[in-house]
Design an enzyme around this catalytic site. Structure first.
Site, PDB file in Angstrom:
ATOM      1  N   ASP A 770       0.830  -1.197   0.000  1.00 41.31           N
ATOM      2  CA  ASP A 770       0.000   0.000   0.000  1.00 41.31           C
ATOM      3  C   ASP A 770       0.874   1.261   0.000  1.00 41.31           C
ATOM      4  OD1 ASP A 770      -2.724   0.981   0.181  1.00 41.31           O
ATOM      5  OD2 ASP A 770      -2.059   1.824   2.100  1.00 41.31           O
ATOM      6  N   LYS A 774       1.389   4.407  -2.809  1.00 38.04           N
ATOM      7  CA  LYS A 774       1.383   5.843  -2.528  1.00 38.04           C
ATOM      8  C   LYS A 774       2.662   6.495  -3.067  1.00 38.04           C
ATOM      9  CE  LYS A 774      -1.638   5.303   1.421  1.00 38.04           C
ATOM     10  NZ  LYS A 774      -1.771   5.143   2.853  1.00 38.04           N
TER      11      LYS A 774
END
Ligand code: ADP
Ligand code: ASP
Ligand code: MG
Length: 914
Positions: A770, A774
């Site tokens: 994750d 980003k």
């Protein structure tokens, strides 16, 4: 002939006189009226003929004439008061629809403190329709006209019983029964003849007004005020025209009014709307809905101060409120605008109402009898001044439609430059008595096209075919084509045509609604733009153009995809904030649809967000993303659409390109599109830049924290990104902020899981993917062309546990690896450092990385608490001290808040006030 018709008139009186009580004779009593019945009355076919007493009838008629002469003699002395002391009121059918309503009307009349009042009334609601129905039935030899007439009688009978008593009741009922028995005879005649003439029909249908005016005048008198009722057939003289209209004869009407007034001097007059007489004294009407016109004529005859038209709506709306729920009341209209609106179908006002009052600058006010607090619409000469902040100068005031039209197109090269073609065409149309509603001719003169009522088009086409037979045969005209099933949509506004861009917006709104325009006309008056459309498109077109001009520019149709934790929180935030946004910022956010993966909820007007959960359960249908998109974007009434993707689904993300291409704005916290394949990402961004459609994704990084917008701000103002480094995972932030040596690593992970900071399977956080997404989003935003696979991501999931089946097993086994992590922490501690799991964009070397790093205890990253995110931007401007953004960067509230601020950003891009 006149004597002959007088005979008929009195013959029916003779018939009824045997069965009804004697009535008082007053100036306005029917006994003294000297009307002729409509001309050719088929005497020979009437069974009442045998009962005629010619001599007697003539005597009555002669009496009436004598009284006329004597009035005329005394007329010189009468001085009809005229001017501002008169207020004219007109009450429509619904205003006098029941006995209670008639009482209310009387109250309004009484409470008006004008010195003199003239009140025009329509028939009780539905009565005129009932009267026309009687005629239709009688003429088609349907016996049920008898029972229908009984229903008319009963309606008035029972209303009178409610309202009146004693002598008043007796005399009204006697009048009513007398009229009804006359009508019975006439309808019988029509029944026998199987045919009715227009003047017969007009005579019959006008009775509703005779009765309502009398009822009202009794009620006003009962309240202690002196008033007279006026049968306007004694006063209003009109000339019939060929186009099913009548033209008032003002001079003659004024003369008659003076005569009437000299016999009935009164400060309150209750007059019948709708009915009048021809110069030959034959009863006629001002045609359907003509009472407004009656009131305007009366207003002009009295030079009244104002004509107030009382009806059942708050005034003139920007569009027919029955068709457009968003329609707004227009506070002021110019005479021309009101005329155009009514001519093009706004039946709140009879189109001919304007002309008489305009002559004397008498304002008309339309008011709602059921809502006295509404100020209504004022129609007067100049409409430009501001009323309560309403911009009266807005170029488009309203829209109206006319259905049941056909277009006729006369086409051919032989028309160009031939004088008289138009005259020949319209001459032929006139000969069949058709009413041309609009005309359009291309300047090349290849075709002339015009709209006529559908029922007249056959005759028009035949007339044209025969008129132009030779030209058609010779090929000078190629065709006379009829396009049936059309409607007209008219946009009305005094400044419209002279304001650039208005027609562009109008046509654009129609284009967006996928509506094909068949013909266009814009009169030089510049008050009106008229388009002809397919009838089935008409309401859709009306709504589309109306919303384009009347909804706030920042009305946004929103579709929420994924009502999970973030989506649900967003919906609740929208629910709580919508009213404030609308009232204070003119931002109107309408959630037109919510879709999960299985069910979706669609609404035509906007979902009630206080009930969205239960509505989704109760009214949800099978989810279908294509249908959903089509619904939210396809309603065409709301100028902007935004789809908000609150899923983490890459299939949904793959639709963004298509949505943007269709003009749908996209807002999302879903990272899949921006962290997916580079070529798709670049295409998406290129499309976003080419179009004026927006794509916002602030919440993809750091939830509601201003990270993307800060980065953009730096880049757009010419700063250069050197490095972005940050703690982008709330979970990993929490874990390392709390991994201080007092508890083992696995204990801290368990604690984070317990507190709900982690995904259900903590490996989803510990793996770092994750964070990798980003980092790639920020890297790409900074201009690096990297794939996700270019970013090395250090996973914190120990190798042997990656394949472990369940989250529980993983948690059970994690303590086996605590020593490795403890050692790493210990090493850092010994050199005065802490461990932090960070993502880095290295713009100088065009790289990115996600890993566990050590930071000195004095570094801002070491000072973090809870689950905060922290992001440091090192740029050419912020070189020595990075620009730092810090705060909670995870959780449903802040993430939904981030999405919400993107929606508001969209609104401000669309023009919302700041
Ligand atoms: P009345 O019987 O009082 O004369 P009408 O039925 O003739 O009333 O006219 C009022 C009706 O006109 C309203 O109830 C409304 O439905 C309809 N209407 C159509 N277009 C408009 C408009 N633009 N503004 C207001 N009312 C309109
Ligand atoms: N009663 C007539 C009609 O219904 C006139 C009017 O109401 O304006 O047409
Ligand atoms: Mg009306």
């Amino acid at each position: 002939m006149a004597a002959f018709s007088a005979t008929i008139s009195d013959s029916s009186r003779f018939l009824s006189s045997t069965s009804l009580p004697k009535r008082k004779i007053s100036a306005s009593s029917p006994r003294c009226r000297s009307f002729s019945l409509p001309k050719p009355f088929p005497l020979s076919r009437l069974n009442i003929c045998s009962r005629l007493e010619r001599g007697k009838s003539f005597t009555i008629c002669a009496q009436a004439s004598v009284s006329d002469i004597s009035v005329e003699k005394s007329m010189d002395k009468v001085n009809l008061p005229k001017g501002d002391m008169w207020a004219v009121h007109k009450f429509g059918g619904t205003c006098v629809g029941t006995s209670q309503r008639i009482k209310n009307v009387a109250d309004i009349i009484i409470s008006d403190d004008s010195e003199r009042k003239l009140v025009v009334v329509s028939a009780m609601s539905k009565v005129t329709d009932m009267m026309y129905d009687l005629i239709n039935k009688a003429q088609s030899r349907d016996d049920s006209y008898v029972s229908s007439l009984d229903a008319v009688l009963e309606k008035h009978n029972s209303t009178a019983l409610d309202l009146l008593e004693g002598d008043d009741l007796a005399s009204f009922l006697s009048e009513l029964h007398h009229d009804v028995s006359n009508l019975k005879a006439m309808l019988r005649a029509i029944y026998i003849a199987g045919h009715v003439t227009e003047s017969f029909s007009d005579f019959v249908v006008g009775h509703g007004e005779l009765w309502s005016a009398q009822l009202l005048s009794y009620v006003v008198r009962k309240n202690g005020l002196d008033c007279k009722w006026m049968d306007t057939r004694e006063v209003l003289i009109v000339n019939p025209t060929s186009s099913n209209q009548v033209d008032p004869d003002f001079l003659e009407s004024e003369r008659k009014l003076e005569k009437w007034f000299s016999q009935n001097p009164s400060k309150i007059i209750i007059a019948t709307g709708f009915i009048a007489s021809t110069p030959q004294n034959i009863p006629t009407t001002l045609k359907r809905d003509g009472s407004d016109f009656s009131a305007a004529i009366m207003g002009a005859l009295f030079r009244a101060r104002q004509v107030t038209i009382w009806t059942d709506v708050d005034g003139v709306y920007s569009a027919d409120p029955r068709k457009v729920s968003e329609a707004v009341i227009l506070r002021k209209l110019s005479y021309q605008e009101a005329w155009e609106m009514s001519y093009f179908g706004a039946n709140v006002l009879h189109p001919r109402t304007i002309i008489p009052v305009m002559r004397y600058d008498i304002p008309i006010v339309i008011r709602n009898i059921f809502n006295l607090s509404a100020p209504g619409t004022k129609i007067c000469r100049s409409a430009s001044e501001d009323v309560d902040g309403q911009n009266l100068d807005s170029p488009v005031k309203g829209f109206a439609t006319i259905d049941n039209l056909a277009l006729v197109n006369v086409e051919g090269t032989g028309m160009a430059g031939v004088p008289g073609t138009a005259s020949a065409i319209f001459g032929a149309v006139k000969d069949v008595g058709a009413n041309v509603i609009m005309i359009s001719q291309a300047s090349s003169e290849h075709s002339v096209c015009f709209a006529v009522p559908e029922k007249e088009v056959k005759a028009v086409a035949e007339a044209l075919q025969s008129r132009f037979r030779q030209a058609l045969d010779a090929g000078r005209l190629s065709q006379v084509a009829v396009i049936p099933n059309c409607s007209i949509l008219a946009a009305v506004g005094q400044k419209m045509a002279s304001t650039p861009g208005v027609s562009a917006t109008l046509f654009n709104a129609l284009a967006k609604a996928n509506i094909n325009i068949r013909a266009i006309a814009q009169g030089c008056s510049e008050y009106n733009i008229t388009v002809v459309l397919k009838r089935e498109d008409c309401i859709r077109a009306l709504r589309a153009v109306h919303s384009r001009f009347y909804l706030s520019r920042t009305t946004i149709a929103i579709g929420i995809i994924g009502p999970g934790l973030i989506g649900a929180t967003l919906l609740d935030q929208l629910r709580d904030q919508a009213a404030v946004l609308k009232e204070e910022f003119n931002i109107d956010l309408r959630v037109m649809g919510i879709t999960g993966s299985r069910t979706m909820l669609l609404s035509e007007v906007g979902i009630d967000l206080s009930r969205w959960r239960e509505l989704l359960k109760q009214k949800g249908q099978v989810a279908d993303l294509e249908k959903f998109t089509q619904h939210v974007h396809g309603n065409h009434f709301i100028p902007n659409t935004a789809l908000v993707d609150c899923t983490a689904d890459s299939n949904v993300a793959s639709c963004y390109h298509d949505w943007l291409r269709k003009g749908i704005n996209v807002i999302t916290p879903n990272k899949k599109a921006n962290s997916g394949p580079l070529d798709k990402y670049l295409k998406l961004r290129a499309l976003q830049r080419q179009s004026y459609t927006h794509y916002f994704y602030e919440a993809t990084v750091g939830a509601g924290l201003p990270i993307i917008s800060t980065l953009r701000g730096l880049l757009e103002t010419g700063d250069r990104i050197l490095r972005i480094e940050g703690i982008f995972s709330g979970t990993l932030s929490y874990i390392f902020n709390n991994f201080t040596g007092t508890r083992t690593f696995s204990e801290v992970v368990a604690e984070a899981k317990e507190a709900g900071y982690t995904e259900p399977d903590p490996r989803d956080d510990l793996s770092g993917t994750d964070v990798g997404r980003k980092v790639i989003i920020l890297a790409r935003e900074s201009g690096l062309k990297l794939e996700l696979s270019d970013i090395p991501v250090q996973t914190l999931v120990p190798e042997p546990l990656r394949a472990t089946e369940s989250a529980e097993d993983f948690m059970k086994q994690l303590p086996q690896f605590d020593t490795d992590m403890a050692k790493e922490r210990q090493d850092a501690e010994e050199s005065g450092e802490v461990l932090r799991y960070v993502g880095v964009v290295d713009a100088i070397n065009q790289k990115g990385v996600v890993e566990l790093r050590r930071y000195s205890k004095s570094h801002p990253f070491a000072q973090l608490s809870g689950s905060d995110n922290i992001i440091a931007f090192t740029t050419t401007r912020y070189k020595d001290q990075p620009l730092i953004v810090r705060g909670p960067g995870a959780g449903a509230q802040v993430t939904a808040g981030g999405v919400f601020s993107d929606i508001l950003r969209l609104a401000s891009y669309l023009g919302a006030p700041s």
